[in-house]
Design a protein around this motif. Structure first.
Motif, PDB file in Angstrom:
ATOM      1  N   ARG A   1       0.834  -1.207   0.000  1.00  0.00           N
ATOM      2  CA  ARG A   1       0.000   0.000   0.000  1.00  0.00           C
ATOM      3  C   ARG A   1       0.873   1.263   0.000  1.00  0.00           C
ATOM      4  O   ARG A   1       0.567   2.255   0.641  1.00  0.00           O
ATOM      5  N   LEU A   2       1.986   1.173  -0.724  1.00  0.00           N
ATOM      6  CA  LEU A   2       2.929   2.279  -0.814  1.00  0.00           C
ATOM      7  C   LEU A   2       3.409   2.396  -2.260  1.00  0.00           C
ATOM      8  O   LEU A   2       3.937   1.444  -2.820  1.00  0.00           O
ATOM      9  N   VAL A   3       3.208   3.570  -2.834  1.00  0.00           N
ATOM     10  CA  VAL A   3       3.667   3.836  -4.183  1.00  0.00           C
ATOM     11  C   VAL A   3       4.749   4.904  -4.083  1.00  0.00           C
ATOM     12  O   VAL A   3       4.489   6.002  -3.602  1.00  0.00           O
ATOM     13  N   GLU A   4       5.938   4.548  -4.502  1.00  0.00           N
ATOM     14  CA  GLU A   4       7.041   5.501  -4.450  1.00  0.00           C
ATOM     15  C   GLU A   4       7.190   6.184  -5.802  1.00  0.00           C
ATOM     16  O   GLU A   4       7.149   5.532  -6.837  1.00  0.00           O
ATOM     17  N   LEU A   5       7.360   7.496  -5.746  1.00  0.00           N
ATOM     18  CA  LEU A   5       7.571   8.305  -6.950  1.00  0.00           C
ATOM     19  C   LEU A   5       8.827   9.156  -6.724  1.00  0.00           C
ATOM     20  O   LEU A   5       8.742  10.369  -6.565  1.00  0.00           O
ATOM     21  N   PRO A   6       9.992   8.524  -6.716  1.00  0.00           N
ATOM     22  CA  PRO A   6      11.221   9.245  -6.334  1.00  0.00           C
ATOM     23  C   PRO A   6      11.615  10.381  -7.266  1.00  0.00           C
ATOM     24  O   PRO A   6      12.295  11.314  -6.852  1.00  0.00           O
ATOM     25  N   GLU A   7      11.180  10.345  -8.522  1.00  0.00           N
ATOM     26  CA  GLU A   7      11.566  11.395  -9.469  1.00  0.00           C
ATOM     27  C   GLU A   7      10.657  12.615  -9.393  1.00  0.00           C
ATOM     28  O   GLU A   7      10.906  13.618 -10.046  1.00  0.00           O
ATOM     29  N   ASP A   8       9.602  12.545  -8.581  1.00  0.00           N
ATOM     30  CA  ASP A   8       8.663  13.664  -8.490  1.00  0.00           C
ATOM     31  C   ASP A   8       8.949  14.537  -7.273  1.00  0.00           C
ATOM     32  O   ASP A   8       9.305  14.044  -6.206  1.00  0.00           O
ATOM     33  N   ASP A   9       8.779  15.830  -7.451  1.00  0.00           N
ATOM     34  CA  ASP A   9       9.023  16.833  -6.423  1.00  0.00           C
ATOM     35  C   ASP A   9       7.966  16.716  -5.320  1.00  0.00           C
ATOM     36  O   ASP A   9       6.776  16.824  -5.598  1.00  0.00           O
ATOM     37  N   PRO A  10       8.388  16.495  -4.066  1.00  0.00           N
ATOM     38  CA  PRO A  10       7.428  16.361  -2.959  1.00  0.00           C
ATOM     39  C   PRO A  10       6.525  17.588  -2.793  1.00  0.00           C
ATOM     40  O   PRO A  10       5.350  17.444  -2.439  1.00  0.00           O
ATOM     41  N   GLU A  11       7.038  18.768  -3.068  1.00  0.00           N
ATOM     42  CA  GLU A  11       6.214  19.976  -2.948  1.00  0.00           C
ATOM     43  C   GLU A  11       5.095  19.980  -3.998  1.00  0.00           C
ATOM     44  O   GLU A  11       3.972  20.381  -3.705  1.00  0.00           O
ATOM     45  N   ILE A  12       5.413  19.548  -5.200  1.00  0.00           N
ATOM     46  CA  ILE A  12       4.392  19.497  -6.256  1.00  0.00           C
ATOM     47  C   ILE A  12       3.402  18.381  -5.950  1.00  0.00           C
ATOM     48  O   ILE A  12       2.197  18.532  -6.193  1.00  0.00           O
ATOM     49  N   PHE A  13       3.885  17.279  -5.381  1.00  0.00           N
ATOM     50  CA  PHE A  13       2.956  16.214  -5.007  1.00  0.00           C
ATOM     51  C   PHE A  13       2.005  16.713  -3.910  1.00  0.00           C
ATOM     52  O   PHE A  13       0.804  16.432  -3.956  1.00  0.00           O
TER      53      PHE A  13
END
Length: 184
Positions: A26-38
């Protein structure tokens, strides 16, 4: 939180319901995406809107460009996550703000146009909005910045200008904001 994300995003729906390892954890990692934009994207999901800079016309230009940049980055993320509602919200906000601020130095700058083009596909409504924003009396201004804007934007702009010569409305000011919304 995963329920609303699965409902809004085809990407999350597939990741959390298929045979992906993310379903189990139940965890989807998106390491290339900016946490602020997420975080900006999550805010769009829960509020259905992008927080408005109510006095956009009074913001210093660098802050206004940062606001435009966040909107465009959220659109790009929403496209990646296949969330049409968030994409529509981003373009509606960008359309609304630019219509009120129709001065060339107050429109999305070359960096933002280039970002939209480099991260979306041909025919994207985000690309269309960028062209329609600049297809006005400001074409000369954008041509002066031509060194820093991608070629595809100029091709689309030329087609839009040609269409305008055929008496079709093709500037953001003449279009209802729904022109840039995807069907849900």
């Amino acid at each position: 939180m995963s329920g609303i994300m699965r409902k809004r995003s085809e990407f999350f729906n597939r990741a959390l319901s298929g045979n992906w390892s993310e379903k189990k954890d139940r965890l989807v990692e998106l390491p290339e995406d900016d946490p602020e934009i997420f975080a900006f994207y999550i805010n769009i999901i829960y509020t259905g809107a992008i927080s408005s800079q109510t006095d956009n016309h009074r913001l210093p230009n660098n802050e206004l460009q940062a606001y435009f940049l966040a909107i465009v980055k959220s659109y790009i993320l929403a496209e990646k996550l296949q969330d049409k509602q968030a994409k529509n919200t981003a373009l509606l906000t960008l359309h609304t703000v630019t219509v009120r601020l129709s001065f060339p130095e107050r429109l999305p700058n070359a960096e933002i146009v280039d970002l939209m083009y480099k991260n979306t596909s041909k025919g994207s409504l985000g690309r269309r909005l960028m062209v329609d924003i600049w297809n006005n009396n400001y074409t000369k201004t954008v041509l002066e910045k031509s060194e820093s804007i991608c070629k595809d934007f100029f091709v689309d702009l030329a087609y839009s200008i040609y269409g305008q010569r055929q008496k079709k409305p093709s500037v953001a000011w003449d279009m209802p904001s729904t022109t840039y919304e995807e069907e849900l």
